[in-house]
Design a protein around this motif. Sequence first.
Motif, PDB file in Angstrom:
ATOM      1  N   PHE A 120       0.821  -1.209   0.000  1.00 27.63           N
ATOM      2  CA  PHE A 120       0.000   0.000   0.000  1.00 27.63           C
ATOM      3  C   PHE A 120       0.856   1.260   0.000  1.00 27.63           C
ATOM      4  O   PHE A 120       0.520   2.239  -0.669  1.00 27.63           O
ATOM      5  N   PHE A 121       1.954   1.253   0.744  1.00 23.07           N
ATOM      6  CA  PHE A 121       2.828   2.426   0.751  1.00 23.07           C
ATOM      7  C   PHE A 121       3.449   2.643  -0.623  1.00 23.07           C
ATOM      8  O   PHE A 121       3.562   3.770  -1.092  1.00 23.07           O
ATOM      9  N   TYR A 122       3.858   1.548  -1.276  1.00 23.01           N
ATOM     10  CA  TYR A 122       4.505   1.669  -2.579  1.00 23.01           C
ATOM     11  C   TYR A 122       3.512   2.064  -3.668  1.00 23.01           C
ATOM     12  O   TYR A 122       3.717   3.028  -4.396  1.00 23.01           O
ATOM     13  N   PHE A 123       2.426   1.311  -3.775  1.00 21.19           N
ATOM     14  CA  PHE A 123       1.470   1.600  -4.844  1.00 21.19           C
ATOM     15  C   PHE A 123       0.560   2.779  -4.515  1.00 21.19           C
ATOM     16  O   PHE A 123      -0.146   3.277  -5.387  1.00 21.19           O
ATOM     17  N   GLY A 124       0.583   3.240  -3.277  1.00 19.86           N
ATOM     18  CA  GLY A 124      -0.168   4.423  -2.901  1.00 19.86           C
ATOM     19  C   GLY A 124       0.615   5.708  -3.094  1.00 19.86           C
ATOM     20  O   GLY A 124       0.156   6.789  -2.759  1.00 19.86           O
ATOM     21  N   ASN A 125       1.805   5.602  -3.642  1.00 22.36           N
ATOM     22  CA  ASN A 125       2.653   6.766  -3.893  1.00 22.36           C
ATOM     23  C   ASN A 125       2.175   7.436  -5.183  1.00 22.36           C
ATOM     24  O   ASN A 125       2.552   7.048  -6.277  1.00 22.36           O
ATOM     25  N   ALA A 126       1.333   8.445  -5.043  1.00 23.39           N
ATOM     26  CA  ALA A 126       0.643   9.036  -6.198  1.00 23.39           C
ATOM     27  C   ALA A 126       1.582   9.697  -7.203  1.00 23.39           C
ATOM     28  O   ALA A 126       1.380   9.596  -8.401  1.00 23.39           O
ATOM     29  N   GLU A 127       2.569  10.381  -6.732  1.00 26.29           N
ATOM     30  CA  GLU A 127       3.383  11.176  -7.653  1.00 26.29           C
ATOM     31  C   GLU A 127       4.701  10.505  -8.026  1.00 26.29           C
ATOM     32  O   GLU A 127       5.401  10.986  -8.896  1.00 26.29           O
ATOM     33  N   TRP A 128       5.065   9.434  -7.395  1.00 33.16           N
ATOM     34  CA  TRP A 128       6.325   8.753  -7.655  1.00 33.16           C
ATOM     35  C   TRP A 128       7.479   9.761  -7.648  1.00 33.16           C
ATOM     36  O   TRP A 128       8.351   9.735  -8.500  1.00 33.16           O
ATOM     37  N   GLY A 129       7.442  10.654  -6.669  1.00 34.35           N
ATOM     38  CA  GLY A 129       8.447  11.696  -6.569  1.00 34.35           C
ATOM     39  C   GLY A 129       9.862  11.170  -6.455  1.00 34.35           C
ATOM     40  O   GLY A 129      10.815  11.815  -6.872  1.00 34.35           O
ATOM     41  N   ASN A 130      10.022   9.991  -5.902  1.00 33.18           N
ATOM     42  CA  ASN A 130      11.351   9.387  -5.770  1.00 33.18           C
ATOM     43  C   ASN A 130      11.596   8.320  -6.825  1.00 33.18           C
ATOM     44  O   ASN A 130      12.530   7.535  -6.712  1.00 33.18           O
ATOM     45  N   GLY A 131      10.743   8.269  -7.840  1.00 30.13           N
ATOM     46  CA  GLY A 131      10.904   7.289  -8.907  1.00 30.13           C
ATOM     47  C   GLY A 131      10.200   5.984  -8.590  1.00 30.13           C
ATOM     48  O   GLY A 131       9.672   5.784  -7.508  1.00 30.13           O
ATOM     49  N   PHE A 132      10.206   5.095  -9.570  1.00 30.26           N
ATOM     50  CA  PHE A 132       9.553   3.796  -9.390  1.00 30.26           C
ATOM     51  C   PHE A 132      10.354   2.877  -8.481  1.00 30.26           C
ATOM     52  O   PHE A 132       9.795   2.030  -7.804  1.00 30.26           O
ATOM     53  N   VAL A 133      11.652   3.005  -8.502  1.00 30.14           N
ATOM     54  CA  VAL A 133      12.506   2.213  -7.627  1.00 30.14           C
ATOM     55  C   VAL A 133      12.851   3.096  -6.441  1.00 30.14           C
ATOM     56  O   VAL A 133      13.618   4.046  -6.557  1.00 30.14           O
ATOM     57  N   ASN A 134      12.233   2.777  -5.293  1.00 27.88           N
ATOM     58  CA  ASN A 134      12.428   3.606  -4.108  1.00 27.88           C
ATOM     59  C   ASN A 134      12.457   2.728  -2.853  1.00 27.88           C
ATOM     60  O   ASN A 134      12.385   1.504  -2.941  1.00 27.88           O
ATOM     61  N   GLY A 135      12.544   3.353  -1.722  1.00 28.97           N
ATOM     62  CA  GLY A 135      12.640   2.620  -0.464  1.00 28.97           C
ATOM     63  C   GLY A 135      11.435   1.738  -0.178  1.00 28.97           C
ATOM     64  O   GLY A 135      11.575   0.672   0.420  1.00 28.97           O
ATOM     65  N   ASP A 136      10.250   2.172  -0.587  1.00 23.49           N
ATOM     66  CA  ASP A 136       9.058   1.357  -0.364  1.00 23.49           C
ATOM     67  C   ASP A 136       9.122   0.057  -1.163  1.00 23.49           C
ATOM     68  O   ASP A 136       8.734  -1.000  -0.669  1.00 23.49           O
ATOM     69  N   LEU A 137       9.609   0.127  -2.388  1.00 21.27           N
ATOM     70  CA  LEU A 137       9.756  -1.085  -3.197  1.00 21.27           C
ATOM     71  C   LEU A 137      10.784  -2.017  -2.564  1.00 21.27           C
ATOM     72  O   LEU A 137      10.564  -3.228  -2.465  1.00 21.27           O
ATOM     73  N   PHE A 138      11.897  -1.468  -2.102  1.00 21.22           N
ATOM     74  CA  PHE A 138      12.908  -2.304  -1.470  1.00 21.22           C
ATOM     75  C   PHE A 138      12.378  -2.921  -0.180  1.00 21.22           C
ATOM     76  O   PHE A 138      12.676  -4.078   0.128  1.00 21.22           O
TER      77      PHE A 138
END
Length: 178
Positions: A120-138
Amino acid sequence: MATQNKRTTTKLFGRGVSYGTSGQWNSYWLLFLRLVMGWWFFSSGLSKIVEYGVLYDAHGWMMFGTEGTIVYPITAWFAANAVWLPNLLIPWGQLLIGLGLIVGCLTRLAAANGAVLMFFFYFGNAEWGNGFVNGDLFGLLLFLTIIVFAAGRVWGIDAYLEGTNYVKNRPKLRYILG
């Protein structure tokens, strides 16, 4: 202590793959990974509880922070109908997930719940301000790694629990342990 070197052989995309593994280093790495992930979630949940107490409110993020994402229908429903549940589950869930990982108890269950939150944190990131590969994905990937490799069996309470007759007589319990 003797190091066991094993070879794992499998098929990947129709081709044979073989690689060496060291049981000792794998164990150290899984323990380290479980403790780091546990501390991350434990401290995150604890800081929310200390700062907000029972007043933690995820309504704004669920209603407006996730707008336009694939999880928005779910978060908007919770924001409108049952906001008390995420308000409870996010801080206390993080605290309990972290504690479970740190002590290695119900490790797969804890990691699975951590993976749900990270989804939810990863896919709830509306603007992807940190890109698609970010801390939530990791974070999501690391929780999945803990599940797959049963990290609670390395210096965890799960290793003890799996040796009890209760668990031996109920082998399905091993799916939430380890």
